[in-house]
Design an enzyme around this catalytic site. Structure first.
Site, PDB file in Angstrom:
ATOM      1  N   LYS A   1     -13.743  -4.699   3.232  1.00  7.73           N
ATOM      2  CA  LYS A   1     -14.587  -3.516   3.012  1.00  7.73           C
ATOM      3  C   LYS A   1     -16.078  -3.765   3.288  1.00  7.73           C
ATOM      4  CE  LYS A   1     -11.876  -0.819  -0.279  1.00  7.73           C
ATOM      5  NZ  LYS A   1     -11.921  -0.109  -1.559  1.00  7.73           N
TER       6      LYS A   1
ATOM      7  N   SER B   1       0.810  -1.227   0.000  1.00  5.71           N
ATOM      8  CA  SER B   1       0.000   0.000   0.000  1.00  5.71           C
ATOM      9  C   SER B   1       0.842   1.276   0.000  1.00  5.71           C
ATOM     10  CB  SER B   1      -0.911   0.015   1.230  1.00  5.71           C
ATOM     11  OG  SER B   1      -1.577   1.258   1.292  1.00  5.71           O
ATOM     12  N   LEU B   2       0.359   2.281  -0.740  1.00  3.18           N
ATOM     13  CA  LEU B   2       1.033   3.582  -0.768  1.00  3.18           C
ATOM     14  C   LEU B   2       0.395   4.552   0.230  1.00  3.18           C
ATOM     15  CD1 LEU B   2       1.383   3.927  -4.653  1.00  3.18           C
ATOM     16  CD2 LEU B   2       3.171   3.324  -3.021  1.00  3.18           C
TER      17      LEU B   2
HETATM   18  P1  NAP Z   1     -12.749  -6.698  -7.527  1.00  6.01           P
HETATM   19  O1  NAP Z   1     -13.879  -6.393  -6.630  1.00  6.01           O
HETATM   20  O2  NAP Z   1     -12.014  -7.981  -7.374  1.00  6.01           O
HETATM   21  O3  NAP Z   1     -13.313  -6.598  -9.047  1.00  6.01           O
HETATM   22  C1  NAP Z   1     -12.490  -6.831 -10.155  1.00  6.01           C
HETATM   23  C2  NAP Z   1     -13.339  -6.961 -11.407  1.00  6.01           C
HETATM   24  O4  NAP Z   1     -12.447  -7.215 -12.481  1.00  6.01           O
HETATM   25  C3  NAP Z   1     -14.338  -8.107 -11.385  1.00  6.01           C
HETATM   26  O5  NAP Z   1     -15.443  -7.783 -12.190  1.00  6.01           O
HETATM   27  C4  NAP Z   1     -13.529  -9.242 -12.012  1.00  6.01           C
HETATM   28  O6  NAP Z   1     -14.329 -10.228 -12.641  1.00  6.01           O
HETATM   29  C5  NAP Z   1     -12.778  -8.489 -13.085  1.00  6.01           C
HETATM   30  N1  NAP Z   1     -11.559  -9.198 -13.459  1.00  6.01           N
HETATM   31  C6  NAP Z   1     -10.611  -9.721 -12.654  1.00  6.01           C
HETATM   32  N2  NAP Z   1      -9.640 -10.302 -13.385  1.00  6.01           N
HETATM   33  C7  NAP Z   1      -9.996 -10.147 -14.684  1.00  6.01           C
HETATM   34  C8  NAP Z   1      -9.412 -10.542 -15.912  1.00  6.01           C
HETATM   35  N3  NAP Z   1      -8.238 -11.204 -15.957  1.00  6.01           N
HETATM   36  N4  NAP Z   1     -10.052 -10.226 -17.069  1.00  6.01           N
HETATM   37  C9  NAP Z   1     -11.231  -9.571 -17.039  1.00  6.01           C
HETATM   38  N5  NAP Z   1     -11.844  -9.169 -15.898  1.00  6.01           N
HETATM   39  C10 NAP Z   1     -11.232  -9.446 -14.729  1.00  6.01           C
HETATM   40  O7  NAP Z   1     -11.619  -5.582  -7.432  1.00  6.01           O
HETATM   41  P2  NAP Z   1     -11.863  -4.010  -7.200  1.00  6.01           P
HETATM   42  O8  NAP Z   1     -11.819  -3.711  -5.758  1.00  6.01           O
HETATM   43  O9  NAP Z   1     -13.062  -3.611  -7.986  1.00  6.01           O
HETATM   44  O10 NAP Z   1     -10.513  -3.373  -7.820  1.00  6.01           O
HETATM   45  C11 NAP Z   1     -10.291  -3.465  -9.215  1.00  6.01           C
HETATM   46  C12 NAP Z   1      -9.054  -2.655  -9.620  1.00  6.01           C
HETATM   47  O11 NAP Z   1      -9.225  -1.285  -9.327  1.00  6.01           O
HETATM   48  C13 NAP Z   1      -7.756  -3.076  -8.912  1.00  6.01           C
HETATM   49  O12 NAP Z   1      -6.736  -3.049  -9.849  1.00  6.01           O
HETATM   50  C14 NAP Z   1      -7.573  -2.002  -7.867  1.00  6.01           C
HETATM   51  O13 NAP Z   1      -6.209  -1.809  -7.515  1.00  6.01           O
HETATM   52  C15 NAP Z   1      -8.117  -0.789  -8.609  1.00  6.01           C
HETATM   53  N6  NAP Z   1      -8.581   0.255  -7.675  1.00  6.01           N
HETATM   54  C16 NAP Z   1      -7.904   1.460  -7.695  1.00  6.01           C
HETATM   55  C17 NAP Z   1      -8.321   2.475  -6.850  1.00  6.01           C
HETATM   56  C18 NAP Z   1      -7.590   3.786  -6.866  1.00  6.01           C
HETATM   57  O14 NAP Z   1      -7.696   4.535  -5.895  1.00  6.01           O
HETATM   58  N7  NAP Z   1      -6.904   4.132  -7.928  1.00  6.01           N
HETATM   59  C19 NAP Z   1      -9.405   2.281  -5.984  1.00  6.01           C
HETATM   60  C20 NAP Z   1     -10.071   1.044  -6.005  1.00  6.01           C
HETATM   61  C21 NAP Z   1      -9.637   0.029  -6.858  1.00  6.01           C
HETATM   62  P3  NAP Z   1     -14.681 -11.616 -11.902  1.00  6.01           P
HETATM   63  O15 NAP Z   1     -15.772 -11.296 -10.949  1.00  6.01           O
HETATM   64  O16 NAP Z   1     -15.087 -12.516 -13.002  1.00  6.01           O
HETATM   65  O17 NAP Z   1     -13.398 -12.052 -11.221  1.00  6.01           O
END
Ligand code: NAP
Length: 286
Positions: free
Chosen positions: A70, A19-20
């Site tokens: 969460k 984490s950052l």
């Molecule tokens: P999550 O709840 O696990 O959701 C990920 C989504 O991506 C799900 O719909 C998943 O589908 C899909 N997915 C996973 N692997 C995949 C693949 N290889 N090909 C296609 N779809 C795929 O995760 P999240 O919390 O939403 O976070 C998602 C991303 O956003 C992460 O990279 C996280 O670091 C980033 N994020 C960034 C910030 C920021 O402040 N910049 C904030 C929040 C999140 P399935 O259900 O089929 O697995």
């Protein structure tokens, strides 16, 4: 200086070592001159209740909550903000006047931050992925008055559930990534937001790949803004590919910093820190 009066704020998740947040939050706390430090505490599922109850009894002033807790922290809060209830996710907690946890979610405000200066009213957007972050993104796009959102996912059940959650608030449709309609949508989209982890730097993931593969992106053109929530690497392969096509691109770092600013403001009852203090701390660190 850390003294016997110093109190703390912590990040609770599993894992937390990547984490950052400690980098940017400690820079902000130092800027404000507060006698507070920010640390990351790894916590397993089975220990969450014990850890949160214990932190209430020591000098902890607030928490960030990350994957996988969460949703689980809902049961441990006595007060929950309307936005956290709507998103079914809490990322920030503070101790209230009854010495209980009060929870909120700052991801929507974080997501919107880099889009505020762009006029997206009545524009069409695509969200890739249907997990937790997609919920905050959809809420953000609703707040910004876009006209239409198409959520493209590989997961039929999660995309259906997501769409149901925001029914009647905006024109919203869910599609699978192999649906031929996706090419038309990409060609006409004003904004595409990647919320899948594809392209992220992890031991598990390949970095030089595009969400849903190269052919999915063949109709992308320069009128589209491409926003990738991933902040490491910055830019991702998707953002480099999009910039080569002439698109405006936005990486996930601004969202990370902006949600952190909002969390800090929640813990300190409204104190504000300039964006660049936290942003520069991360950039110098990376
Ligand atoms: P999550 O709840 O696990 O959701 C990920 C989504 O991506 C799900 O719909 C998943 O589908 C899909 N997915 C996973 N692997 C995949 C693949 N290889 N090909 C296609 N779809 C795929 O995760 P999240 O919390 O939403 O976070 C998602 C991303 O956003 C992460 O990279 C996280 O670091 C980033 N994020 C960034 C910030 C920021 O402040 N910049 C904030 C929040 C999140 P399935 O259900 O089929 O697995």
């Amino acid at each position: 200086m850390i003294s016997s009066k110093t109190s703390f704020i912590a990040l609770i998740g599993n894992p937390v070592s990547h984490s950052l947040s400690p980098i940017m939050q400690n820079a902000a706390l130092q800027y404000l001159g507060l006698d507070l430090i920010y640390i990351a505490i790894p916590c397993k599922d089975e220990d969450l209740e014990l850890v949160l109850n214990s932190l209430k009894k020591i000098n902890c002033k607030g928490l960030n909550i990350t994957i996988p807790h969460k949703e689980k922290v809902f049961n441990l809060c006595s007060e929950i903000s309307p936005i956290a209830n709507k998103l079914k996710a809490i990322n920030t907690l503070k101790i209230n006047s009854e010495n209980e946890w009060s929870g909120t979610n700052t991801d929507v405000e974080g997501f919107i931050y880099p889009l505020k200066t762009l006029n997206l009213t009545k524009k069409e957007s695509i969200v890739l992925g249907s997990g937790g972050a997609a919920r905050s993104v959809i809420q953000g796009l609703i707040n910004l008055n876009l006209s239409k959102i198409s959520v493209i996912s590989r997961n039929k059940s999660s995309v259906d559930e997501l769409i149901k959650n925001f029914e009647n608030q905006i024109e919203l449709q869910g599609l699978l990534n192999n649906d031929i309609e996706t090419q038309n949508l990409i060609e006409n989209a004003d904004l595409i937001v990647n919320t899948t982890p594809v392209g992220m730097k992890t031991p598990k993931h390949e970095m030089n790949v595009l969400p849903y593969g190269e052919s999915f992106w063949k109709s992308l053109n320069s009128k589209t803004i491409v926003y990738d929530l991933i902040y490491n690497p910055a830019p991702t392969h998707l953002l480099k590919f999009s910039a080569n096509k002439g698109c405006i691109t936005i990486d996930g770092l601004q969202m990370l910093v902006a949600q952190g600013l909002k969390s800090l403001s929640f813990w300190t009852n409204g104190l504000e820190v300039p964006f660049h203090i936290m942003n520069d701390a991360i950039k110098n660190y990376l």
